[in-house]
Design a protein around this motif. Structure first.
Motif, PDB file in Angstrom:
ATOM      1  N   PHE A  48       0.693  -1.188   0.111  1.00 19.07           N
ATOM      2  CA  PHE A  48      -0.067  -0.086   0.057  1.00 19.07           C
ATOM      3  C   PHE A  48       1.017   1.197   0.088  1.00 19.07           C
ATOM      4  O   PHE A  48       0.271   2.429  -0.389  1.00 19.07           O
ATOM      5  N   SER A  49       2.104   1.102   0.525  1.00 18.34           N
ATOM      6  CA  SER A  49       3.175   2.432   0.347  1.00 18.34           C
ATOM      7  C   SER A  49       3.468   2.538  -0.882  1.00 18.34           C
ATOM      8  O   SER A  49       4.384   3.782  -1.049  1.00 18.34           O
ATOM      9  N   GLU A  50       3.577   1.598  -1.743  1.00 23.41           N
ATOM     10  CA  GLU A  50       4.333   1.643  -3.142  1.00 23.41           C
ATOM     11  C   GLU A  50       3.313   2.479  -3.989  1.00 23.41           C
ATOM     12  O   GLU A  50       2.080   2.055  -3.865  1.00 23.41           O
ATOM     13  N   GLU A  51       3.794   2.830  -5.266  1.00 27.20           N
ATOM     14  CA  GLU A  51       3.089   3.552  -6.072  1.00 27.20           C
ATOM     15  C   GLU A  51       2.268   2.570  -6.757  1.00 27.20           C
ATOM     16  O   GLU A  51       1.118   2.694  -7.189  1.00 27.20           O
ATOM     17  N   GLU A  52       2.737   1.476  -7.429  1.00 26.08           N
ATOM     18  CA  GLU A  52       2.154   0.268  -8.028  1.00 26.08           C
ATOM     19  C   GLU A  52       1.717  -1.011  -7.237  1.00 26.08           C
ATOM     20  O   GLU A  52       1.603  -2.008  -7.767  1.00 26.08           O
ATOM     21  N   GLY A  53       1.722  -0.607  -6.012  1.00 31.47           N
ATOM     22  CA  GLY A  53       1.575  -1.701  -5.034  1.00 31.47           C
ATOM     23  C   GLY A  53       0.406  -2.525  -5.084  1.00 31.47           C
ATOM     24  O   GLY A  53       0.117  -3.627  -5.088  1.00 31.47           O
ATOM     25  N   LEU A  54      -0.855  -1.600  -5.412  1.00 30.29           N
ATOM     26  CA  LEU A  54      -2.222  -2.298  -5.428  1.00 30.29           C
ATOM     27  C   LEU A  54      -2.370  -3.235  -6.618  1.00 30.29           C
ATOM     28  O   LEU A  54      -2.722  -4.147  -6.542  1.00 30.29           O
ATOM     29  N   ASP A  55      -1.683  -2.957  -7.854  1.00 29.62           N
ATOM     30  CA  ASP A  55      -1.659  -3.707  -8.866  1.00 29.62           C
ATOM     31  C   ASP A  55      -0.713  -4.828  -8.595  1.00 29.62           C
ATOM     32  O   ASP A  55      -1.228  -6.139  -9.058  1.00 29.62           O
ATOM     33  N   ALA A  56       0.333  -4.725  -7.840  1.00 29.75           N
ATOM     34  CA  ALA A  56       1.087  -6.219  -7.266  1.00 29.75           C
ATOM     35  C   ALA A  56       0.393  -6.799  -6.485  1.00 29.75           C
ATOM     36  O   ALA A  56       0.359  -8.010  -6.556  1.00 29.75           O
ATOM     37  N   LEU A  57      -0.557  -6.183  -5.382  1.00 28.51           N
ATOM     38  CA  LEU A  57      -1.364  -6.887  -4.410  1.00 28.51           C
ATOM     39  C   LEU A  57      -2.398  -7.682  -5.142  1.00 28.51           C
ATOM     40  O   LEU A  57      -2.498  -9.107  -4.819  1.00 28.51           O
ATOM     41  N   PHE A  58      -3.010  -7.088  -6.390  1.00 26.74           N
ATOM     42  CA  PHE A  58      -4.132  -7.835  -7.008  1.00 26.74           C
ATOM     43  C   PHE A  58      -3.345  -8.982  -7.505  1.00 26.74           C
ATOM     44  O   PHE A  58      -3.992 -10.013  -7.841  1.00 26.74           O
ATOM     45  N   GLY A  59      -2.287  -8.985  -8.312  1.00 28.17           N
ATOM     46  CA  GLY A  59      -1.552  -9.966  -9.050  1.00 28.17           C
ATOM     47  C   GLY A  59      -1.249 -11.053  -8.108  1.00 28.17           C
ATOM     48  O   GLY A  59      -1.477 -12.228  -8.374  1.00 28.17           O
TER      49      GLY A  59
END
Length: 123
Positions: A48-59
């Protein structure tokens, strides 16, 4: 569930209790290793603290979650966000993103959301 709780940047006690209750009582978690929970929580916070973190989480979620459990995952997220009796705009947007990422159709999502709401009603 952790991501749903963190989505509004304020983890409430009611949400933590809901997560704990779900993990302790639902059959889907019968074989879950509870020792993984702190590490998983840290991973979610970091993402959640990373810019593309949400995309990574969903991946990661799509990779780890069998498709047949997508509706179950969405239902658990709905229960966590509804746990404190109030849904904030950011939580609603997060649930919308989950619906999209997990390919939950609108009718199923509406039924799941209504069930979460019904379970959290008060007198």
């Amino acid at each position: 569930m952790i991501a749903a709780s963190v989505s509004d940047e304020n983890i409430r006690t009611a949400e933590l209790v809901a997560i704990q209750t779900e993990v302790n009582h639902l059959p889907i978690f019968a074989e879950y290793d509870l020792d993984r929970f702190p590490k998983l929580s840290r991973l979610v916070f970091d993402l959640f603290s990373e810019e593309e973190g949400l995309d990574a989480l969903f991946g990661l979620v799509r990779e780890a979650l069998p498709e047949r459990l997508n509706e179950t995952a969405y239902a658990l997220c709905c229960d966590v966000t509804a746990a404190d009796g109030r849904l904030r705009e950011v939580e609603l947007r997060f649930l919308e993103e989950i619906r999209y990422e997990l390919k939950i159709d609108r009718l199923a999502a509406a039924a799941i959301e209504r069930g979460a709401r019904a379970r959290r009603m008060t007198l």
